[in-house]
Design a protein around this motif. Structure first.
Motif, mmCIF file in Angstrom:
data_model
loop_
_atom_site.group_PDB
_atom_site.id
_atom_site.type_symbol
_atom_site.label_atom_id
_atom_site.label_comp_id
_atom_site.label_asym_id
_atom_site.label_seq_id
_atom_site.Cartn_x
_atom_site.Cartn_y
_atom_site.Cartn_z
ATOM 1 N N THR A 1 0.801 -1.225 0.000
ATOM 2 C CA THR A 1 0.000 0.000 0.000
ATOM 3 C C THR A 1 0.835 1.277 0.000
ATOM 4 N N GLY A 2 2.137 1.140 0.170
ATOM 5 C CA GLY A 2 2.987 2.323 0.229
ATOM 6 C C GLY A 2 2.831 3.096 1.524
ATOM 7 N N THR A 3 2.314 2.427 2.555
ATOM 8 C CA THR A 3 2.098 3.059 3.849
ATOM 9 C C THR A 3 3.424 3.296 4.556
ATOM 10 N N ASP A 4 3.455 4.285 5.429
ATOM 11 C CA ASP A 4 4.631 4.539 6.249
ATOM 12 C C ASP A 4 4.905 3.332 7.140
ATOM 13 N N LEU A 5 6.172 3.018 7.354
ATOM 14 C CA LEU A 5 6.545 1.842 8.138
ATOM 15 C C LEU A 5 5.960 1.895 9.550
ATOM 16 N N GLY A 6 5.796 3.078 10.075
ATOM 17 C CA GLY A 6 5.244 3.213 11.413
ATOM 18 C C GLY A 6 3.859 2.642 11.547
ATOM 19 N N ALA A 7 3.131 2.528 10.446
ATOM 20 C CA ALA A 7 1.773 1.977 10.493
ATOM 21 C C ALA A 7 1.773 0.493 10.816
ATOM 22 N N ALA A 8 2.918 -0.169 10.637
ATOM 23 C CA ALA A 8 3.006 -1.610 10.889
ATOM 24 C C ALA A 8 3.515 -1.923 12.290
ATOM 25 N N VAL A 9 3.742 -0.901 13.095
ATOM 26 C CA VAL A 9 4.229 -1.129 14.460
ATOM 27 C C VAL A 9 3.108 -1.704 15.323
ATOM 28 N N THR A 10 3.397 -2.820 15.976
ATOM 29 C CA THR A 10 2.441 -3.471 16.875
ATOM 30 C C THR A 10 3.015 -3.502 18.280
ATOM 31 N N ALA A 11 2.289 -2.978 19.244
ATOM 32 C CA ALA A 11 2.733 -3.023 20.637
ATOM 33 C C ALA A 11 2.435 -4.402 21.221
ATOM 34 N N GLY B 1 6.982 -15.827 1.998
ATOM 35 C CA GLY B 1 8.202 -15.612 1.223
ATOM 36 C C GLY B 1 8.059 -14.507 0.194
ATOM 37 N N ALA B 2 6.945 -13.769 0.250
ATOM 38 C CA ALA B 2 6.667 -12.765 -0.774
ATOM 39 C C ALA B 2 7.671 -11.623 -0.763
ATOM 40 N N LEU B 3 8.247 -11.350 0.405
ATOM 41 C CA LEU B 3 9.156 -10.212 0.503
ATOM 42 C C LEU B 3 10.579 -10.554 0.071
ATOM 43 N N SER B 4 10.840 -11.819 -0.201
ATOM 44 C CA SER B 4 12.194 -12.218 -0.578
ATOM 45 C C SER B 4 12.588 -11.718 -1.962
ATOM 46 N N SER B 5 11.605 -11.273 -2.752
ATOM 47 C CA SER B 5 11.898 -10.816 -4.111
ATOM 48 C C SER B 5 11.958 -9.296 -4.218
ATOM 49 N N LEU B 6 12.044 -8.605 -3.099
ATOM 50 C CA LEU B 6 12.132 -7.144 -3.146
ATOM 51 C C LEU B 6 13.409 -6.711 -3.860
ATOM 52 N N THR B 7 13.333 -5.579 -4.538
ATOM 53 C CA THR B 7 14.509 -5.049 -5.214
ATOM 54 C C THR B 7 15.454 -4.420 -4.199
ATOM 55 N N ARG B 8 16.674 -4.172 -4.638
ATOM 56 C CA ARG B 8 17.652 -3.523 -3.764
ATOM 57 C C ARG B 8 17.140 -2.162 -3.294
ATOM 58 N N GLN B 9 16.485 -1.434 -4.181
ATOM 59 C CA GLN B 9 15.961 -0.127 -3.802
ATOM 60 C C GLN B 9 14.866 -0.259 -2.747
ATOM 61 N N GLU B 10 14.006 -1.252 -2.881
ATOM 62 C CA GLU B 10 12.930 -1.447 -1.908
ATOM 63 C C GLU B 10 13.490 -1.841 -0.541
ATOM 64 N N VAL B 11 14.514 -2.679 -0.533
ATOM 65 C CA VAL B 11 15.130 -3.058 0.737
ATOM 66 C C VAL B 11 15.817 -1.848 1.371
ATOM 67 N N SER B 12 16.459 -1.017 0.549
ATOM 68 C CA SER B 12 17.102 0.187 1.067
ATOM 69 C C SER B 12 16.072 1.138 1.681
ATOM 70 N N LEU B 13 14.888 1.207 1.081
ATOM 71 C CA LEU B 13 13.826 2.044 1.640
ATOM 72 C C LEU B 13 13.352 1.492 2.983
ATOM 73 N N LEU B 14 13.275 0.177 3.102
ATOM 74 C CA LEU B 14 12.927 -0.427 4.388
ATOM 75 C C LEU B 14 13.972 -0.076 5.441
ATOM 76 N N ARG B 15 15.224 -0.195 5.063
ATOM 77 C CA ARG B 15 16.301 0.162 5.990
ATOM 78 C C ARG B 15 16.160 1.601 6.446
ATOM 79 N N GLN B 16 15.884 2.503 5.502
ATOM 80 C CA GLN B 16 15.722 3.909 5.857
ATOM 81 C C GLN B 16 14.503 4.106 6.753
ATOM 82 N N GLY B 17 13.447 3.321 6.516
ATOM 83 C CA GLY B 17 12.270 3.406 7.370
ATOM 84 C C GLY B 17 12.593 3.046 8.811
ATOM 85 N N VAL B 18 13.436 2.036 9.003
ATOM 86 C CA VAL B 18 13.854 1.651 10.354
ATOM 87 C C VAL B 18 14.671 2.775 10.991
ATOM 88 N N ILE B 19 15.575 3.347 10.221
ATOM 89 C CA ILE B 19 16.391 4.448 10.737
ATOM 90 C C ILE B 19 15.515 5.633 11.125
#
Length: 269
Positions: A86-96, A112-130
């Motif tokens: 959905t292109g949602t902000d990573l914070g929306a997936a935070v579960t307490a 296993g659906a996320l195993s095919s993410l591109t390098r750019q998509e994984v980098s965006l996830l990393r940035q979301g964590v940061i």
């Protein structure tokens, strides 16, 4: 390990993240191979940090075999799959997780659906964590086993990387391979070793010495020992009941060892 193990990953150069204050609180838990207790350690470490009064986020970065939610017995309303779809902000997936006191960003278990993410998509996830890191005292990332591009990108936040190893020869060889590749991605990598499932503290120290010797001989680099976690049958029991070890068996030997590791990581740098 008399001969230098050969790393199997293809060389690549992910964009490096400078060691800013917000990334110093990020700890990636990695391993060269599966079956060394990496995910369990990440969960238990997050729990130990939370019990010590830290505000903690656990991010399930094992994009191929996400199972943090399974080990915790969670059924999150949002996970990484939904965020990416959905292109949602990573914070929306935070579960307490009320029972443990820390927050979780769950992966998409069993697909296993996320195993095919591109390098750019994984980098965006990393940035979301940061980007989420300033909201927490500590962030723990459970990275998938191996030394492929995805694992190396998620490990290159600029924070600490705990490399989990056991006394099995293949674990030692693959841990060395991970350290070899990861060390090339940063001029001052903060790579530390955790020996898991050690039969004793002495045996854990011997396992670490074997890995350290290979790193010194071939890499001219000695990753420090962060901690030793003893083999404990209560760990399997806690996993079987989808309950954190520090909840089900708070006085277990392995629980004490992970709490000691958490104490080390909370020390000011």
């Amino acid at each position: 390990m008399s001969n230098e193990p050969i790393a199997s990953a293809q060389p690549f150069a992910p964009s490096l993240v400078q060691r800013r204050p917000e990334v110093k609180r990020i700890t990636a838990v990695a391993s060269g191979k599966g079956g060394v207790g990496k995910t369990w350690l990440a969960i238990t470490l997050a729990h130990a940090l939370a019990r010590a009064g830290q505000k903690v986020l656990l991010f399930d970065g094992d994009l191929g075999l996400a199972n943090v939610d399974i080990q915790l017995g969670l059924m999150p309303e949002q996970d990484l799959g939904a965020v990416i779809a959905t292109g949602t902000d990573l914070g929306a997936a935070v579960t307490a997780v009320a029972t443990t006191g820390f927050d979780v960003v769950a992966g998409k278990s069993g697909s296993g659906a996320l195993s095919s993410l591109t390098r750019q998509e994984v980098s965006l996830l990393r940035q979301g964590v940061i980007d989420l890191a300033p909201r927490y005292d500590q962030v723990v990332i459970d990275i998938g086993a191996g030394i492929d591009t995805t694992q190396l990108i998620l490990a290159s936040t600029g924070g600490r990387v705990l490399v989990v190893v056991t006394d099995e020869p293949t674990s030692l060889t693959d841990a060395y391979a991970f350290i070899k590749v990861a060390a090339k991605l940063s001029p001052r990598p903060d790579l530390r070793v955790v020996v898991n499932m050690a039969s004793s503290k002495t045996e854990g120290e011997r396992t670490y010495a074997t890995l350290k010797r290979a790193c010194e001989n071939f890499l001219k680099f000695s990753p420090p020992l962060a901690g030793i976690v003893r083999r404990d049958l209560k760990v399997k029991d806690a996993i079987r009941y989808q309950t954190p070890l520090l909840t089900r068996h708070p006085n277990a030997d392995a629980a004490a060892d992970v709490e000691a590791l958490a104490t080390v990581l909370m020390r000011p740098e």
